[in-house]
Design an enzyme around this catalytic site. Structure first.
Site, PDB file in Angstrom:
ATOM      1  N   LYS A 265       1.204  25.018  -3.340  1.00  0.00           N
ATOM      2  CA  LYS A 265      -0.011  24.321  -2.901  1.00  0.00           C
ATOM      3  C   LYS A 265       0.250  22.813  -2.901  1.00  0.00           C
ATOM      4  O   LYS A 265      -0.249  22.059  -3.729  1.00  0.00           O
ATOM      5  CB  LYS A 265      -1.189  24.685  -3.805  1.00  0.00           C
ATOM      6  CG  LYS A 265      -1.582  26.157  -3.697  1.00  0.00           C
ATOM      7  CD  LYS A 265      -2.726  26.506  -4.629  1.00  0.00           C
ATOM      8  CE  LYS A 265      -3.100  27.982  -4.513  1.00  0.00           C
ATOM      9  NZ  LYS A 265      -4.187  28.367  -5.448  1.00  0.00           N
TER      10      LYS A 265
ATOM     11  N   GLU B  54       2.996  40.243  -7.064  1.00  0.00           N
ATOM     12  CA  GLU B  54       1.675  39.947  -7.612  1.00  0.00           C
ATOM     13  C   GLU B  54       0.934  41.255  -7.883  1.00  0.00           C
ATOM     14  O   GLU B  54       0.792  42.089  -6.987  1.00  0.00           O
ATOM     15  CB  GLU B  54       0.885  39.093  -6.623  1.00  0.00           C
ATOM     16  CG  GLU B  54      -0.520  38.738  -7.082  1.00  0.00           C
ATOM     17  CD  GLU B  54      -1.281  37.976  -6.018  1.00  0.00           C
ATOM     18  OE1 GLU B  54      -1.153  36.745  -5.971  1.00  0.00           O
ATOM     19  OE2 GLU B  54      -1.988  38.637  -5.215  1.00  0.00           O
TER      20      GLU B  54
ATOM     21  N   ASP C 273      -2.123  38.467 -11.883  1.00  0.00           N
ATOM     22  CA  ASP C 273      -3.100  37.601 -11.237  1.00  0.00           C
ATOM     23  C   ASP C 273      -4.526  37.848 -11.732  1.00  0.00           C
ATOM     24  O   ASP C 273      -5.011  38.987 -11.732  1.00  0.00           O
ATOM     25  CB  ASP C 273      -3.037  37.809  -9.721  1.00  0.00           C
ATOM     26  CG  ASP C 273      -3.843  36.783  -8.957  1.00  0.00           C
ATOM     27  OD1 ASP C 273      -3.767  35.592  -9.301  1.00  0.00           O
ATOM     28  OD2 ASP C 273      -4.560  37.170  -8.016  1.00  0.00           O
TER      29      ASP C 273
ATOM     30  N   ARG D 204       0.827  -1.210   0.000  1.00  0.00           N
ATOM     31  CA  ARG D 204       0.000   0.000   0.000  1.00  0.00           C
ATOM     32  C   ARG D 204       0.859   1.258   0.000  1.00  0.00           C
ATOM     33  O   ARG D 204       0.540   2.226  -0.702  1.00  0.00           O
ATOM     34  CB  ARG D 204      -0.919  -0.012   1.212  1.00  0.00           C
ATOM     35  CG  ARG D 204      -1.983   1.076   1.230  1.00  0.00           C
ATOM     36  CD  ARG D 204      -3.067   0.815   0.188  1.00  0.00           C
ATOM     37  NE  ARG D 204      -2.842   1.500  -1.059  1.00  0.00           N
ATOM     38  CZ  ARG D 204      -3.369   1.133  -2.207  1.00  0.00           C
ATOM     39  NH1 ARG D 204      -4.150   0.064  -2.276  1.00  0.00           N
ATOM     40  NH2 ARG D 204      -3.137   1.809  -3.308  1.00  0.00           N
TER      41      ARG D 204
ATOM     42  N   LYS E 202       2.412  39.960  -2.021  1.00  0.00           N
ATOM     43  CA  LYS E 202       1.006  39.805  -2.390  1.00  0.00           C
ATOM     44  C   LYS E 202       0.183  40.901  -1.715  1.00  0.00           C
ATOM     45  O   LYS E 202       0.724  41.808  -1.061  1.00  0.00           O
ATOM     46  CB  LYS E 202       0.524  38.407  -2.008  1.00  0.00           C
ATOM     47  CG  LYS E 202       1.409  37.292  -2.586  1.00  0.00           C
ATOM     48  CD  LYS E 202       0.890  35.916  -2.279  1.00  0.00           C
ATOM     49  CE  LYS E 202      -0.271  35.571  -3.179  1.00  0.00           C
ATOM     50  NZ  LYS E 202      -0.675  34.147  -3.029  1.00  0.00           N
TER      51      LYS E 202
END
Length: 285
Positions: free
Chosen positions: A141, A201, A222, A106, A173
């Site tokens: 991410k 950004e 963006d 597994r 950001k």
């Protein structure tokens, strides 16, 4: 077998993974089902295969799982890392102790299925923008603890890695801008801190010049529509690399790539790629 990635300890990964299944390392309680049902001297053969077209990644890691349980296992890896295979292709053959192979099965399959799914999705996106000059990037991410492996898989699928973490490039950001007061001031603070790579950004065209004048080295455009992106790329005029992000999927990425951006970042490569259908069938000798 030699499998090395920067910032990744394969032995530690194998041991910590087994600790989840077998009880805490180094003493491991064990696979109580296989130990009760499968004779200790049973020998199994096995074939791992891809049930659909896929870019295969992770076989050396799967090998490490099997060898950790049976050092004498015979393993034949049948395809290269990052190779695209047709449905029904055998990718690994193995022969060893039945209990050991079942115990490692597994963990080995989970890893190959997950990394192959990421690489296969990345390859699909790369194919979609072929000939445009744009380069596909991944993002941060990623599943905590698996970033190095997941970013390795995106590379095997033909993408390039964005920054590996918070340490190797600044990315300014909206929250940073809000605290600094404006985009130019945020960039100037990063420049003053001696940071070489400063990604900024921007979600409006009027933010471009202030960011560039302050010292941005890379602009992330963006959530801009293709028509706006095209104008932004023209305005930037090659002064720094350009990257598009937001709203990118297989239906939109070609139009985005054709605006002239240098890079397109896609979070779903690591965040949402489905596991590949990789199977492993055993038979007792």
């Amino acid at each position: 077998m030699t499998f090395k990635l920067n910032r990744f300890d394969l032995d530690a990964f194998v041991q910590s993974t087994f600790a989840e299944d077998l009880g805490p390392a180094p003493d491991f309680v064990g696979d109580i089902t296989s130990e009760a049902v499968i004779p200790a001297d049973a020998i199994f053969t096995g074939v791992m295969d891809s049930r659909h077209e896929a870019v295969i990644v992770g076989l050396p890691i799967a090998e490490a799982f099997f060898r950790a349980r049976d050092p004498h296992v015979e393993i034949e890896i049948l395809v290269e890392e990052g190779e695209k295979v047709a449905a029904g292709t055998d990718v690994m053959r193995l022969k060893g102790g039945g209990q050991a192979l079942l115990t490692a099965e597994r963990s080995a399959l989970n890893t190959v299925q997950h990394l192959t799914g990421i690489a296969t999705m990345a390859h699909t996106y790369v194919d979609r923008i072929a000939g445009t000059g744009a380069t596909l990037l991944d993002t941060r991410k990623t599943i905590p603890g698996l970033r190095v492996l997941e970013k390795y898989a995106t590379r095997m699928g033909g993408a390039q890695n964005h920054r590996m973490g918070l340490w190797d490039a600044a990315m300014i950001k909206d929250n940073h801008v809000a605290v600094a007061g404006d985009i130019g001031e945020a960039v100037r603070r990063a420049v003053a801190a001696g940071i070489e790579r400063i990604i900024v950004e921007v979600d409006r065209v009027d933010q471009i010049e202030p960011a560039l004048e302050a010292g941005a080295t890379h602009l992330l455009l963006d959530n801009m529509e293709p028509s706006v992106l095209r104008g932004a790329v023209t305005l930037i005029g090659g002064r720094v690399p350009t990257e598009a992000s937001g709203g990118v999927n297989l239906d939109t990425i070609r139009d985005i790539a054709e605006t002239g951006v240098d890079f397109i970042s896609v979070g779903r490569l690591t965040q949402s790629a489905p596991a590949a259908d990789i199977g492993l069938d055993f038979a007792q000798v």
